[in-house]
Design a protein around this motif. Structure first.
Motif, PDB file in Angstrom:
ATOM      1  N   LEU A 102       0.858  -1.182   0.000  1.00 26.38           N
ATOM      2  CA  LEU A 102       0.000   0.000   0.000  1.00 26.38           C
ATOM      3  C   LEU A 102       0.894   1.233   0.000  1.00 26.38           C
ATOM      4  N   GLN A 103       0.608   2.160  -0.893  1.00 32.39           N
ATOM      5  CA  GLN A 103       1.456   3.345  -1.028  1.00 32.39           C
ATOM      6  C   GLN A 103       0.750   4.581  -0.496  1.00 32.39           C
ATOM      7  N   ILE A 104       1.501   5.341   0.300  1.00 29.64           N
ATOM      8  CA  ILE A 104       1.002   6.618   0.828  1.00 29.64           C
ATOM      9  C   ILE A 104       1.516   7.727  -0.071  1.00 29.64           C
ATOM     10  N   PRO A 105       0.623   8.513  -0.699  1.00 29.54           N
ATOM     11  CA  PRO A 105       1.068   9.595  -1.581  1.00 29.54           C
ATOM     12  C   PRO A 105       1.891  10.639  -0.839  1.00 29.54           C
ATOM     13  N   ALA A 106       2.787  11.303  -1.574  1.00 29.92           N
ATOM     14  CA  ALA A 106       3.691  12.287  -0.971  1.00 29.92           C
ATOM     15  C   ALA A 106       2.940  13.383  -0.230  1.00 29.92           C
ATOM     16  N   PHE A 107       1.866  13.895  -0.845  1.00 27.83           N
ATOM     17  CA  PHE A 107       1.131  14.985  -0.207  1.00 27.83           C
ATOM     18  C   PHE A 107       0.485  14.558   1.109  1.00 27.83           C
ATOM     19  N   LEU A 108       0.330  13.241   1.314  1.00 28.53           N
ATOM     20  CA  LEU A 108      -0.385  12.725   2.480  1.00 28.53           C
ATOM     21  C   LEU A 108       0.525  11.966   3.441  1.00 28.53           C
ATOM     22  N   CYS A 109       1.836  12.123   3.294  1.00 24.08           N
ATOM     23  CA  CYS A 109       2.769  11.277   4.038  1.00 24.08           C
ATOM     24  C   CYS A 109       2.749  11.510   5.545  1.00 24.08           C
ATOM     25  N   ARG A 110       2.187  12.639   5.987  1.00 25.57           N
ATOM     26  CA  ARG A 110       2.123  12.896   7.426  1.00 25.57           C
ATOM     27  C   ARG A 110       0.734  12.628   8.004  1.00 25.57           C
ATOM     28  N   LYS A 129       8.084  10.359   0.307  1.00 18.71           N
ATOM     29  CA  LYS A 129       8.481  11.525   1.102  1.00 18.71           C
ATOM     30  C   LYS A 129       7.880  12.777   0.475  1.00 18.71           C
ATOM     31  N   GLY A 130       7.209  13.552   1.289  1.00 20.95           N
ATOM     32  CA  GLY A 130       6.584  14.770   0.772  1.00 20.95           C
ATOM     33  C   GLY A 130       7.587  15.728   0.167  1.00 20.95           C
ATOM     34  N   GLN A 131       7.142  16.466  -0.847  1.00 23.23           N
ATOM     35  CA  GLN A 131       7.995  17.456  -1.506  1.00 23.23           C
ATOM     36  C   GLN A 131       8.413  18.564  -0.546  1.00 23.23           C
ATOM     37  N   PHE A 132       7.740  18.625   0.580  1.00 19.61           N
ATOM     38  CA  PHE A 132       7.939  19.694   1.567  1.00 19.61           C
ATOM     39  C   PHE A 132       8.742  19.218   2.775  1.00 19.61           C
ATOM     40  N   LEU A 133       9.209  17.969   2.774  1.00 17.24           N
ATOM     41  CA  LEU A 133       9.910  17.411   3.923  1.00 17.24           C
ATOM     42  C   LEU A 133      11.400  17.254   3.658  1.00 17.24           C
ATOM     43  N   GLN A 155      10.603   3.710   2.158  1.00 17.70           N
ATOM     44  CA  GLN A 155      10.526   5.155   1.977  1.00 17.70           C
ATOM     45  C   GLN A 155      10.931   5.482   0.541  1.00 17.70           C
ATOM     46  N   THR A 156      10.234   6.415  -0.065  1.00 14.42           N
ATOM     47  CA  THR A 156      10.552   6.778  -1.451  1.00 14.42           C
ATOM     48  C   THR A 156      10.807   8.272  -1.580  1.00 14.42           C
ATOM     49  N   GLU A 157      11.987   8.586  -2.095  1.00 21.41           N
ATOM     50  CA  GLU A 157      12.368   9.973  -2.403  1.00 21.41           C
ATOM     51  C   GLU A 157      11.799  10.355  -3.763  1.00 21.41           C
ATOM     52  N   ARG A 158      11.114  11.500  -3.836  1.00 21.12           N
ATOM     53  CA  ARG A 158      10.519  11.916  -5.114  1.00 21.12           C
ATOM     54  C   ARG A 158      10.756  13.392  -5.421  1.00 21.12           C
ATOM     55  N   GLY A 159      11.873  13.901  -4.861  1.00 20.26           N
ATOM     56  CA  GLY A 159      12.229  15.280  -5.123  1.00 20.26           C
ATOM     57  C   GLY A 159      11.633  16.243  -4.107  1.00 20.26           C
ATOM     58  N   THR A 160      12.257  17.390  -3.996  1.00 19.16           N
ATOM     59  CA  THR A 160      11.848  18.425  -3.046  1.00 19.16           C
ATOM     60  C   THR A 160      11.540  19.708  -3.804  1.00 19.16           C
ATOM     61  N   THR A 161      10.493  20.400  -3.397  1.00 22.20           N
ATOM     62  CA  THR A 161      10.098  21.647  -4.053  1.00 22.20           C
ATOM     63  C   THR A 161      11.262  22.635  -4.072  1.00 22.20           C
ATOM     64  N   PHE A 186      14.118   5.363  -4.995  1.00 24.77           N
ATOM     65  CA  PHE A 186      14.099   6.617  -5.742  1.00 24.77           C
ATOM     66  C   PHE A 186      12.989   6.605  -6.773  1.00 24.77           C
ATOM     67  N   ASP A 187      12.100   7.572  -6.698  1.00 32.15           N
ATOM     68  CA  ASP A 187      11.033   7.755  -7.682  1.00 32.15           C
ATOM     69  C   ASP A 187      11.593   8.596  -8.826  1.00 32.15           C
ATOM     70  N   ALA A 188      12.044   7.903  -9.858  1.00 31.58           N
ATOM     71  CA  ALA A 188      12.766   8.566 -10.942  1.00 31.58           C
ATOM     72  C   ALA A 188      11.875   9.381 -11.861  1.00 31.58           C
ATOM     73  N   THR A 189      10.596   9.042 -11.939  1.00 35.32           N
ATOM     74  CA  THR A 189       9.728   9.748 -12.876  1.00 35.32           C
ATOM     75  C   THR A 189       9.012  10.942 -12.235  1.00 35.32           C
ATOM     76  N   HIS A 190       8.550  10.806 -11.002  1.00 36.00           N
ATOM     77  CA  HIS A 190       7.924  11.963 -10.375  1.00 36.00           C
ATOM     78  C   HIS A 190       8.936  13.035 -10.013  1.00 36.00           C
ATOM     79  N   SER A 191      10.199  12.653  -9.864  1.00 36.54           N
ATOM     80  CA  SER A 191      11.224  13.638  -9.529  1.00 36.54           C
ATOM     81  C   SER A 191      11.536  14.586 -10.681  1.00 36.54           C
TER      82      SER A 191
END
Length: 265
Positions: A102-110, A129-133, A155-161, A186-191
């Protein structure tokens, strides 16, 4: 444990499940990859609901019931474990009946209730990992899952804002997140997304996927998340970021070369 440190974890599939006609070519390509590269640990992914589309007019996909049926079919026909994201805690039980992860979306990780609902299914939980974390802040997400009784989580890294409509990947993230005691993917496509930069929808730069994927593995990432599609130009979401299925074999071969080199294989 679904994670195997002796294999490169690859979560791959279309952004939205869309239809069986979209999913089957992807699953067939992944089957060929699995036969060619036994050192891969492949999980088929796809979203049943793109609930955070930029515009209200964006196509959200097949929905919970049809989407889970598609995932169950891919799992039965091709033998891959399957993963999907969910957005409401009430969906966790139904998703857990079908999906191995089950995957938790980045915007909802907290979102505590979402994390605990995922943990309660007994399935693997993958948290974007949220773009804001910062990477260090994932400690509190990981602790929620541990306290919720999750047996295995990633845990999946998907880039930071980074300013407007842009993301940046800090390669230090993988060491910092792995230090928390869970695999780092590493989330290579969403990053390579450019959020909201395409006139009411998300843009992207897929040409940067290969170098970033290889760099992440060189930096110690345990796996890759890559969205791939038979025809990205016609994908209902994230088309600019998705890799055409015919380009996946060369991409994965180059990534495996880096992964093996880092591990001295």
């Amino acid at each position: 444990m679904l994670f195997d440190p002796t294999k490169l974890l690859l979560l791959a599939g279309p952004c939205s499940l869309e239809s069986e006609a979209t999913c089957r070519p992807v699953a067939e390509m992944l089957t060929k990859l699995a036969k060619q590269h036994p050192e891969l640990n492949i999980v088929f992914k796809g979203s049943f609901d793109k609930a955070n589309r930029t515009s209200l007019n964006g196509d959200r996909g097949p929905g919970l019931q049809e989407g889970l049926a598609l995932l169950a079919k891919m799992k039965a026909d091709y033998g891959f474990p399957v993963v999907t994201d969910f957005h409401e805690r009430q969906q966790a039980a139904a998703v857990g009946e079908v999906c191995d992860v089950l995957q938790i979306p980045a915007f909802l990780c907290r979102q505590t209730d979402l994390l605990l609902a995922a943990a309660a299914t007994g399935r693997v939980v993958n948290v974007k990992k949220g773009q804001f974390l910062s990477p260090q802040e994932m400690e509190f997400v990981v602790n929620k899952l541990r306290e919720g009784g999750a047996k295995e989580f990633w845990q999946t890294e998907r880039g930071t804002t980074f300013g407007y409509n842009n993301l940046v990947v800090d390669m230090r993230s993988f060491a910092q997140m792995k230090a928390l005691g869970a695999p780092a993917i590493f989330d290579a496509t969403h990053s390579v997304q450019q959020p909201g930069a395409a006139g009411g929808k998300t843009g992207g730069r897929r040409e940067f996927v290969p170098p970033l994927a290889r760099a992440a593995l060189a930096a110690g990432a345990d796996g890759l998340f890559i969205e791939t599609h038979p025809n990205p130009a016609k994908a209902i979401s994230d088309g600019p970021n998705q890799i055409p299925i015919e380009e996946m074999p060369a991409l994965i071969a180059s990534c495996l070369a880096v992964w093996k080199a880092v591990r001295g294989a």
